[in-house]
Design a protein around this motif. Sequence first.
Motif, PDB file in Angstrom:
ATOM      1  N   PHE A  59      26.574  57.251  26.830  1.00 47.47           N
ATOM      2  CA  PHE A  59      27.485  56.497  26.583  1.00 47.47           C
ATOM      3  C   PHE A  59      28.729  56.276  26.656  1.00 47.47           C
ATOM      4  O   PHE A  59      29.636  54.956  26.225  1.00 47.47           O
ATOM      5  N   GLY A  60      29.258  57.277  26.398  1.00 43.53           N
ATOM      6  CA  GLY A  60      31.197  57.720  26.828  1.00 43.53           C
ATOM      7  C   GLY A  60      31.981  58.583  27.115  1.00 43.53           C
ATOM      8  O   GLY A  60      31.091  59.467  26.688  1.00 43.53           O
ATOM      9  N   ARG A  61      32.785  58.306  26.441  1.00 41.45           N
ATOM     10  CA  ARG A  61      34.173  59.681  26.146  1.00 41.45           C
ATOM     11  C   ARG A  61      33.770  59.855  24.479  1.00 41.45           C
ATOM     12  O   ARG A  61      33.990  58.896  24.029  1.00 41.45           O
ATOM     13  N   ASN A  62      33.312  60.701  24.039  1.00 42.27           N
ATOM     14  CA  ASN A  62      33.024  61.101  22.732  1.00 42.27           C
ATOM     15  C   ASN A  62      34.575  61.104  21.634  1.00 42.27           C
ATOM     16  O   ASN A  62      35.708  61.566  22.656  1.00 42.27           O
ATOM     17  N   HIS A  63      34.746  60.025  21.041  1.00 39.40           N
ATOM     18  CA  HIS A  63      35.934  60.516  20.900  1.00 39.40           C
ATOM     19  C   HIS A  63      36.238  61.492  19.293  1.00 39.40           C
ATOM     20  O   HIS A  63      34.244  61.436  18.510  1.00 39.40           O
ATOM     21  N   ALA A  99      24.763  63.625  33.361  1.00 35.17           N
ATOM     22  CA  ALA A  99      25.632  63.560  33.836  1.00 35.17           C
ATOM     23  C   ALA A  99      26.445  62.589  32.831  1.00 35.17           C
ATOM     24  O   ALA A  99      26.192  61.625  32.369  1.00 35.17           O
ATOM     25  N   PRO A 100      27.971  62.669  31.920  1.00 32.16           N
ATOM     26  CA  PRO A 100      28.144  61.666  31.408  1.00 32.16           C
ATOM     27  C   PRO A 100      28.442  60.685  32.124  1.00 32.16           C
ATOM     28  O   PRO A 100      28.418  60.569  33.047  1.00 32.16           O
ATOM     29  N   VAL A 147      32.083  52.989  33.153  1.00 34.28           N
ATOM     30  CA  VAL A 147      31.696  51.778  33.139  1.00 34.28           C
ATOM     31  C   VAL A 147      29.802  52.234  32.703  1.00 34.28           C
ATOM     32  O   VAL A 147      28.968  53.331  32.076  1.00 34.28           O
ATOM     33  N   ASP A 148      29.473  50.979  31.720  1.00 30.25           N
ATOM     34  CA  ASP A 148      28.623  50.839  31.013  1.00 30.25           C
ATOM     35  C   ASP A 148      27.205  50.986  31.488  1.00 30.25           C
ATOM     36  O   ASP A 148      26.531  50.285  32.584  1.00 30.25           O
ATOM     37  N   PRO A 149      26.411  51.579  31.097  1.00 31.39           N
ATOM     38  CA  PRO A 149      25.225  52.063  31.842  1.00 31.39           C
ATOM     39  C   PRO A 149      23.929  50.997  31.603  1.00 31.39           C
ATOM     40  O   PRO A 149      23.475  50.898  32.453  1.00 31.39           O
ATOM     41  N   ALA A 191      34.758  53.242  24.751  1.00 34.68           N
ATOM     42  CA  ALA A 191      33.902  52.114  26.242  1.00 34.68           C
ATOM     43  C   ALA A 191      35.420  51.923  26.893  1.00 34.68           C
ATOM     44  O   ALA A 191      36.815  52.366  26.713  1.00 34.68           O
ATOM     45  N   GLU A 192      35.514  50.735  27.126  1.00 33.36           N
ATOM     46  CA  GLU A 192      36.756  50.384  27.750  1.00 33.36           C
ATOM     47  C   GLU A 192      37.383  49.823  27.077  1.00 33.36           C
ATOM     48  O   GLU A 192      37.327  49.458  26.036  1.00 33.36           O
ATOM     49  N   ARG A 193      39.024  49.663  28.073  1.00 31.73           N
ATOM     50  CA  ARG A 193      39.978  48.689  27.341  1.00 31.73           C
ATOM     51  C   ARG A 193      39.402  46.998  27.173  1.00 31.73           C
ATOM     52  O   ARG A 193      39.066  47.079  27.388  1.00 31.73           O
ATOM     53  N   PRO A 194      38.976  46.713  25.565  1.00 30.54           N
ATOM     54  CA  PRO A 194      39.258  44.800  25.370  1.00 30.54           C
ATOM     55  C   PRO A 194      40.097  44.939  26.248  1.00 30.54           C
ATOM     56  O   PRO A 194      41.214  44.658  26.946  1.00 30.54           O
TER      57      PRO A 194
END
Length: 381
Positions: free
Chosen positions: A158-162, A2-3, A77-79, A376-379
């Motif tokens: 590691f995040g949503r694939n761009h 799971a992501p 949420v960073d792993p 990842a998250e918004r800066p």
Amino acid sequence: MAPIATAAPAEALVADVKKLALVDAAPLPPAPAPASIPAGKWFSETGLPESEYPYAHLLPTWDQETKYVPLGEFTHVDPGHKAKADADPRSFLAGGAVDDLSPKFGSEVTGVQLSALDTHAREQLALYVAERGVVVFRDQDFIDQDPRWQVDNWGAFFGRNHIHPTSGQPKGAPELHLVYRAPDSPYNFPFKQKLNSKGWHSDVSYEAQPPGLTALFLYDSPPSGGDTLYLDQREAYNRLSPSFAAYLETLQVVHSGFEQAAYARSGERGPERTVRREPVKNTHPLVRRHPVTGEKALYVTRVFSRSIVGLKQEESDAILNLLYDHIENGIDFQIRARWKPRTVVLWDNRTTAHTAIADFDSTPAKRHGARITPQAERPFL
């Protein structure tokens, strides 16, 4: 698996992802075993005809019809957070060998297979890449894994694939951003307009939620040349005088994808270039904080940063140009990653910048590779 990245209702995330990639994402076959390529060699060194190139099914294509809707927000949420509680957060490196490329920034690892890492080891990996900035993994079987595994299992952890709005992509795996330069390609070397290929950037920083842990691997490359330079935006920040750094922390910068889209539409890099998602601008703090390590880093590059909010143009240009010169000339916080067959380079896109080196323009070799780019998250600061 799971992501790690999730959006509030699971069904909303699924619907959002379906809207983001309106393409046929049927699984691609794994790359044929390149038995004709001697160990430690690139295909470009074999002298074999292109008809025998084992990664031809992963060459770039440009779909002129497919369009993507704007990217929606999601919670990331960073792993690497979980690994901070480990007694030995680098135990995943057991049995491997580590060679630091500089004291503070960049490492090279042998003897660790990325494809074999379980959830716990991947969490440790995320923390390790955040700490070192760039990590070069040698002798990887990662390159010949099924592309859908690379995207859906690895990238999504590691995040949503761009999905890049303009770049070439292999059919069936739009999440793989392809790099490609070859003698017979119309979108190639920039030396007709530029003295060199320098183009320092953090990938797609114009997105509201730019990438975090990023992976790049090459299918083919020249025997020498085509290296990648990386710089440490954390150390670039640390070199500033405290009073100037404190002022920079009050500033916001506009990052724009409009120029990239206009360049794609211009046909300067070949007639196949297209814009599949309309460009955006987003405002980010000039100094951002890493969500896991807490370290501060500059977040500006000449390619995508445009102006400082609230300053007059001359004031904005003066500060940004000073920072561009600082980071681009900062040889004390830069490293050079040498590409070798079956190498995977991982970096934290939040705290680093990079540029490819197009010094192989006089050779018959091509440079062909893929990037996996989880958002990842918004800066924030």
